[in-house]
Every structure is written in C-alpha cells, then in structure tokens.
Design a protein around this motif. Structure first.
Motif, PDB file in Angstrom:
ATOM      1  N   TYR A 153       0.840  -1.203   0.000  1.00  0.00           N
ATOM      2  CA  TYR A 153       0.000   0.000   0.000  1.00  0.00           C
ATOM      3  C   TYR A 153       0.876   1.255   0.000  1.00  0.00           C
ATOM      4  CZ  TYR A 153      -3.941   3.037   1.122  1.00  0.00           C
ATOM      5  OH  TYR A 153      -4.917   4.031   1.081  1.00  0.00           O
ATOM      6  N   LYS A 154       1.996   1.211   0.779  1.00  0.00           N
ATOM      7  CA  LYS A 154       2.906   2.379   0.823  1.00  0.00           C
ATOM      8  C   LYS A 154       3.526   2.615  -0.553  1.00  0.00           C
ATOM      9  CE  LYS A 154       5.310   5.686   2.706  1.00  0.00           C
ATOM     10  NZ  LYS A 154       6.117   5.549   3.928  1.00  0.00           N
ATOM     11  N   TYR A 155       3.883   1.547  -1.252  1.00  0.00           N
ATOM     12  CA  TYR A 155       4.426   1.688  -2.611  1.00  0.00           C
ATOM     13  C   TYR A 155       3.413   2.348  -3.538  1.00  0.00           C
ATOM     14  CZ  TYR A 155       8.913  -0.829  -2.571  1.00  0.00           C
ATOM     15  OH  TYR A 155      10.217  -1.188  -2.378  1.00  0.00           O
ATOM     16  N   LEU A 156       2.197   1.841  -3.510  1.00  0.00           N
ATOM     17  CA  LEU A 156       1.173   2.404  -4.402  1.00  0.00           C
ATOM     18  C   LEU A 156       0.882   3.863  -4.075  1.00  0.00           C
ATOM     19  CD1 LEU A 156      -1.404  -0.536  -4.699  1.00  0.00           C
ATOM     20  CD2 LEU A 156       0.482   0.060  -6.230  1.00  0.00           C
ATOM     21  N   LYS A 157       0.943   4.178  -2.809  1.00  0.00           N
ATOM     22  CA  LYS A 157       0.686   5.559  -2.391  1.00  0.00           C
ATOM     23  C   LYS A 157       1.788   6.488  -2.894  1.00  0.00           C
ATOM     24  CE  LYS A 157      -0.478   8.184   1.769  1.00  0.00           C
ATOM     25  NZ  LYS A 157      -0.633   8.112   3.254  1.00  0.00           N
ATOM     26  N   LEU A 158       3.051   6.018  -2.830  1.00  0.00           N
ATOM     27  CA  LEU A 158       4.171   6.838  -3.301  1.00  0.00           C
ATOM     28  C   LEU A 158       4.193   6.960  -4.821  1.00  0.00           C
ATOM     29  CD1 LEU A 158       7.013   5.480  -0.964  1.00  0.00           C
ATOM     30  CD2 LEU A 158       5.964   7.751  -0.862  1.00  0.00           C
ATOM     31  N   LEU A 159       3.804   5.879  -5.498  1.00  0.00           N
ATOM     32  CA  LEU A 159       3.837   5.885  -6.966  1.00  0.00           C
ATOM     33  C   LEU A 159       2.610   6.565  -7.586  1.00  0.00           C
ATOM     34  CD1 LEU A 159       5.147   2.255  -7.516  1.00  0.00           C
ATOM     35  CD2 LEU A 159       6.387   4.367  -8.043  1.00  0.00           C
ATOM     36  N   PRO A 161       0.668   9.451  -6.191  1.00  0.00           N
ATOM     37  CA  PRO A 161       0.375  10.476  -5.181  1.00  0.00           C
ATOM     38  C   PRO A 161      -0.925  11.243  -5.432  1.00  0.00           C
ATOM     39  CG  PRO A 161       2.105  11.220  -6.663  1.00  0.00           C
ATOM     40  CD  PRO A 161       1.847   9.786  -7.008  1.00  0.00           C
ATOM     41  N   ASN A 162      -1.445  11.265  -6.649  1.00  0.00           N
ATOM     42  CA  ASN A 162      -2.640  12.053  -6.970  1.00  0.00           C
ATOM     43  C   ASN A 162      -3.928  11.227  -6.967  1.00  0.00           C
ATOM     44  OD1 ASN A 162      -1.073  14.393  -7.380  1.00  0.00           O
ATOM     45  ND2 ASN A 162      -0.601  13.715  -9.481  1.00  0.00           N
ATOM     46  N   ILE A 163      -3.800   9.969  -6.517  1.00  0.00           N
ATOM     47  CA  ILE A 163      -4.973   9.088  -6.530  1.00  0.00           C
ATOM     48  C   ILE A 163      -5.338   8.699  -5.103  1.00  0.00           C
ATOM     49  CG2 ILE A 163      -5.864   6.842  -7.299  1.00  0.00           C
ATOM     50  CD1 ILE A 163      -4.026   7.042  -9.715  1.00  0.00           C
ATOM     51  N   ASP A 164      -6.631   8.788  -4.818  1.00  0.00           N
ATOM     52  CA  ASP A 164      -7.116   8.348  -3.512  1.00  0.00           C
ATOM     53  C   ASP A 164      -7.331   6.835  -3.572  1.00  0.00           C
ATOM     54  OD1 ASP A 164      -8.257   7.926  -1.060  1.00  0.00           O
ATOM     55  OD2 ASP A 164     -10.004   9.219  -1.391  1.00  0.00           O
ATOM     56  N   LEU A 165      -6.460   6.107  -2.956  1.00  0.00           N
ATOM     57  CA  LEU A 165      -6.502   4.651  -3.044  1.00  0.00           C
ATOM     58  C   LEU A 165      -7.671   4.045  -2.280  1.00  0.00           C
ATOM     59  CD1 LEU A 165      -2.689   3.810  -2.646  1.00  0.00           C
ATOM     60  CD2 LEU A 165      -4.029   4.027  -4.750  1.00  0.00           C
ATOM     61  N   ASN A 166      -8.259   4.809  -1.392  1.00  0.00           N
ATOM     62  CA  ASN A 166      -9.401   4.291  -0.639  1.00  0.00           C
ATOM     63  C   ASN A 166     -10.691   4.305  -1.490  1.00  0.00           C
ATOM     64  OD1 ASN A 166      -7.954   3.864   1.765  1.00  0.00           O
ATOM     65  ND2 ASN A 166      -8.124   6.066   2.247  1.00  0.00           N
ATOM     66  N   GLU A 167     -10.748   5.147  -2.506  1.00  0.00           N
ATOM     67  CA  GLU A 167     -11.931   5.235  -3.374  1.00  0.00           C
ATOM     68  C   GLU A 167     -11.467   5.326  -4.830  1.00  0.00           C
ATOM     69  OE1 GLU A 167     -14.404   8.450  -2.186  1.00  0.00           O
ATOM     70  OE2 GLU A 167     -14.736   7.685  -0.177  1.00  0.00           O
ATOM     71  N   VAL A 168     -10.992   4.207  -5.342  1.00  0.00           N
ATOM     72  CA  VAL A 168     -10.480   4.188  -6.722  1.00  0.00           C
ATOM     73  C   VAL A 168     -11.660   3.972  -7.680  1.00  0.00           C
ATOM     74  CG1 VAL A 168      -8.897   3.104  -8.332  1.00  0.00           C
ATOM     75  CG2 VAL A 168      -8.340   3.191  -5.904  1.00  0.00           C
ATOM     76  N   ILE A 170     -13.584   3.317 -11.341  1.00  0.00           N
ATOM     77  CA  ILE A 170     -13.388   2.425 -12.484  1.00  0.00           C
ATOM     78  C   ILE A 170     -12.704   3.214 -13.603  1.00  0.00           C
ATOM     79  CG2 ILE A 170     -14.583   1.006 -14.215  1.00  0.00           C
ATOM     80  CD1 ILE A 170     -16.807   0.551 -12.193  1.00  0.00           C
ATOM     81  N   ASP A 171     -11.871   2.498 -14.340  1.00  0.00           N
ATOM     82  CA  ASP A 171     -11.090   3.023 -15.469  1.00  0.00           C
ATOM     83  C   ASP A 171      -9.909   3.925 -15.023  1.00  0.00           C
ATOM     84  OD1 ASP A 171     -12.733   1.687 -17.264  1.00  0.00           O
ATOM     85  OD2 ASP A 171     -14.067   3.433 -17.508  1.00  0.00           O
ATOM     86  N   THR A 172      -9.739   4.031 -13.710  1.00  0.00           N
ATOM     87  CA  THR A 172      -8.562   4.783 -13.234  1.00  0.00           C
ATOM     88  C   THR A 172      -7.305   3.943 -13.482  1.00  0.00           C
ATOM     89  OG1 THR A 172      -9.856   5.882 -11.528  1.00  0.00           O
ATOM     90  CG2 THR A 172      -7.450   5.846 -11.243  1.00  0.00           C
ATOM     91  N   ILE A 173      -6.300   4.593 -13.995  1.00  0.00           N
ATOM     92  CA  ILE A 173      -5.028   3.893 -14.256  1.00  0.00           C
ATOM     93  C   ILE A 173      -4.078   4.160 -13.085  1.00  0.00           C
ATOM     94  CG2 ILE A 173      -3.034   3.708 -15.756  1.00  0.00           C
ATOM     95  CD1 ILE A 173      -4.841   4.464 -18.087  1.00  0.00           C
ATOM     96  N   ILE A 174      -3.601   3.083 -12.500  1.00  0.00           N
ATOM     97  CA  ILE A 174      -2.629   3.211 -11.399  1.00  0.00           C
ATOM     98  C   ILE A 174      -1.321   2.492 -11.786  1.00  0.00           C
ATOM     99  CG2 ILE A 174      -4.438   3.365  -9.646  1.00  0.00           C
ATOM    100  CD1 ILE A 174      -3.789   0.435  -8.914  1.00  0.00           C
ATOM    101  N   LYS A 175      -0.264   2.980 -11.210  1.00  0.00           N
ATOM    102  CA  LYS A 175       1.044   2.363 -11.440  1.00  0.00           C
ATOM    103  C   LYS A 175       1.312   1.315 -10.362  1.00  0.00           C
ATOM    104  CE  LYS A 175       3.033   6.477 -13.589  1.00  0.00           C
ATOM    105  NZ  LYS A 175       3.123   5.885 -14.941  1.00  0.00           N
ATOM    106  N   ILE A 176       1.674   0.117 -10.810  1.00  0.00           N
ATOM    107  CA  ILE A 176       1.967  -0.979  -9.884  1.00  0.00           C
ATOM    108  C   ILE A 176       3.415  -1.451 -10.113  1.00  0.00           C
ATOM    109  CG2 ILE A 176       1.367  -3.323  -9.174  1.00  0.00           C
ATOM    110  CD1 ILE A 176      -1.475  -2.795 -10.111  1.00  0.00           C
TER     111      ILE A 176
END
Length: 237
Positions: A153-159, A161-168, A170-176
């Motif tokens: 979760y800390k990795y995703l939060k750092l990568l 930073p402009n996305i609220d991971l608690n309320e993602v 649909i169709d949002t692109i996140i870096k993993i």
C-alpha cells in the motif's frame, strides 16, 4: 847439625799455625763468595721474573682491552641491528595504519546511500486499469507471498500520489511496481536481529543508518524498532 834440626822444627811449628790460619781465611772467603753469588743470582732471577711479569700483565691487559673492544663492537652492532629492526617495525606499523586508514576512507567513500524519493522515481512499474469490482486490497493480495499488504500500500501511495486509493474509480489507471513486488522478499524479524545485521547481510554496499531509515519508511513502520515476530519487505536493489 843439631842446631839446624832444631831451627827446621821450630820453623815448621811456626808455619803450621800460619798455614792453618790461611786455610781458614781461604775457606771463609770461598763461602762468602758463594753466598754473595747465590744472593746475586737469586736477585737477578727475581728481577727477571718481575720483569717477565710485566709483559704478561701487559698481554693480559691487552687481551682484556681487545675483549672489551670486541664486546663494545658486538653491542654496537646489536644496537644498530635492533635500531634497524625497530625502525623497520615502526615503518611497517605506520604503513599498516595508513593502509587501514586508507581502507576505511575507501570503504567510507564506497558506502552507498539511498533516499526514498530517488528510489521511487527509478522503480519500474506497469499501468493497471481499474475495472469493476477491483479493490486495492484485492490487487495487493496477489503479491502477498513476497510483499506484505502494508508495504504494498505504501508503494502504491508513493507511486500514485494524486490518486485516492481508498476510493479508486473504475477506469482509473494506477502504477503498480509489479517486478519490485515479486523480486523482493519477506523477512520475519526474530530475537537477536538488528538493523546493522539485517542490512550488512542483505545490503552490504549501503550505509546502515541511511538504509535503515529507508526500510523504515518503505515498510511504513511506526518507529525505528524492529517489529519482532512480523514480516518486513526487503526490496531487491
């Protein structure tokens, strides 16, 4: 005729005492001469012995001097040898100390440091498009064998930073950090573990203080204490 005989007898009587006296004088003189000669010979022998003792004493003195001179030269050679050995030993010690210092300086210069910001910018990622039914916990569960949820979760939060991971949405692109999650490992903290031991065994090229702060940050630990009995993520670097 009778008178002549009487004269001869008288003369003989007179001569006998005279001859006897002369004989005594002669004997006495001979004894005195022999005694004087013996005294003289003894004196000469004594003087000769004393004179001959002088060279002997001189020889002994010379021999003692030679021995002392040899001893002095030997001591001088030993002293010089000892000084040379001491100087060589001191030079060797100094060289060793300089070498140790140089090694320490070299080691100090070769120790790497790592900041969380520089690390995150270089982490390889994949773009994942959120679809219906996806949750972050569901996504991170895929990597739970190598990376715990808290660290993921800390990795995703750092990568991201402009996305609220608690309320993602649909169709949002996140870096993993797909490769990072799978290439790293989980380490179970046990009794006797320290940051120094952990880092020297796994990251020997890095500065202990610096890298311990990095691991504390990336694992989102509350403090610098190792969490006994818990898993922490050790990324491959």
């Amino acid at each position: 005729m009778k008178n002549n005989k009487e004269k001869i007898c008288l003369l003989i009587l007179i001569l006998i005492p005279i001859l006897f006296i002369c004989y005594r004088i002669f004997i006495t003189h001979s004894k005195n001469s022999a005694t004087l000669n013996n005294h003289y010979i003894n004196y000469e022998n004594k003087e000769y012995k004393e004179n001959t003792n002088i060279p002997i004493n001189n020889e002994l003195s010379n021999e003692k001097f030679v021995n002392e001179e040899k001893s002095f030269k030997s001591n001088e050679e030993n002293f010089s040898k000892d000084n040379i050995e001491k100087e060589e030993y001191i030079d060797e010690v100094v060289d060793n100390e300089v070498e140790v210092i140089d090694n320490k300086i070299s080691e100090s210069n070769s120790i790497k440091i790592l900041s969380i910001d520089s690390y995150i910018t270089e982490v390889s990622t994949i773009d994942y498009k959120i679809k219906k039914g996806d949750t972050i916990s569901q996504i991170l569960r895929e990597f739970e064998s190598t990376c715990n949820y808290k660290t993921g979760y800390k990795y995703l939060k750092l990568l991201n930073p402009n996305i609220d991971l608690n309320e993602v949405e649909i169709d949002t692109i996140i870096k993993i950090p797909y490769d990072t999650f799978y290439s790293g490992k989980l380490y179970l903290i046990k009794n006797g573990d320290t940051w120094y031991k952990l880092i020297k065994e796994n990251y020997p090229d890095y500065n202990v203080d610096n890298f311990s702060k990095f691991l504390i940050d990336i694992n989102d630990l509350p403090n610098s204490d190792l969490p006994l009995g818990e898993n922490i993520f050790l990324p491959k670097i």
